[in-house]
Design a protein around this motif. Sequence first.
Motif, PDB file in Angstrom:
ATOM      1  N   LEU A  20      40.949  53.236  49.908  1.00  0.00           N
ATOM      2  CA  LEU A  20      39.568  52.941  50.278  1.00  0.00           C
ATOM      3  C   LEU A  20      39.288  53.297  51.735  1.00  0.00           C
ATOM      4  O   LEU A  20      38.232  53.823  52.062  1.00  0.00           O
ATOM      5  N   VAL A  25      35.659  53.414  53.569  1.00  0.00           N
ATOM      6  CA  VAL A  25      35.332  51.986  53.508  1.00  0.00           C
ATOM      7  C   VAL A  25      35.772  51.347  54.816  1.00  0.00           C
ATOM      8  O   VAL A  25      36.922  51.490  55.221  1.00  0.00           O
ATOM      9  N   MET A  28      36.561  44.940  54.034  1.00  0.00           N
ATOM     10  CA  MET A  28      36.536  44.258  52.751  1.00  0.00           C
ATOM     11  C   MET A  28      37.060  42.845  52.936  1.00  0.00           C
ATOM     12  O   MET A  28      37.734  42.544  53.927  1.00  0.00           O
ATOM     13  N   ILE A  63      33.555  44.068  48.511  1.00  0.00           N
ATOM     14  CA  ILE A  63      33.238  45.191  49.381  1.00  0.00           C
ATOM     15  C   ILE A  63      31.741  45.470  49.308  1.00  0.00           C
ATOM     16  O   ILE A  63      31.194  45.628  48.216  1.00  0.00           O
ATOM     17  N   VAL A  65      28.908  48.224  50.252  1.00  0.00           N
ATOM     18  CA  VAL A  65      28.819  49.645  50.604  1.00  0.00           C
ATOM     19  C   VAL A  65      27.404  50.168  50.359  1.00  0.00           C
ATOM     20  O   VAL A  65      26.612  49.539  49.667  1.00  0.00           O
ATOM     21  N   VAL A  73      33.763  54.396  45.474  1.00  0.00           N
ATOM     22  CA  VAL A  73      34.600  53.220  45.735  1.00  0.00           C
ATOM     23  C   VAL A  73      35.122  52.638  44.420  1.00  0.00           C
ATOM     24  O   VAL A  73      36.317  52.383  44.271  1.00  0.00           O
TER      25      VAL A  73
END
Length: 112
Positions: A20, A25, A28, A63, A65, A73
């Motif tokens: 990720l 990303v 998280m 997460i 996003v 993802v």
Amino acid sequence: MKYIIAAIKPYKLDEVREALTAIGVRGMMVTEVKGFGAQSGHTEIYRGAEYAVNFVPKIKLEIAVSDALADEVAETIRKVAKTDKIGDGKIFVLDLKQVMRVRTGETGEDAL
């Protein structure tokens, strides 16, 4: 924006986190949880006695996003966490109405 919740096997956490991070990303939340699905728990033998394990340990990822990154993802988590065995987990993708960064007050995608 999307809010992705994934339940995965604990030993897959580091591999999923690295994958990720590689796709962009930036953060998280991770929680150790217990649950059951199709697996419905199992029995184990400890010191000669058999006992039921009704809840299986999992890791819950949360997460937030952008819409543009959400599909990538979810697919990255699926590919990396997959073991082809029952109990690999689930991924939920939800609409996220608002996000606010506590430190700066930024909102929306700027807060991600």
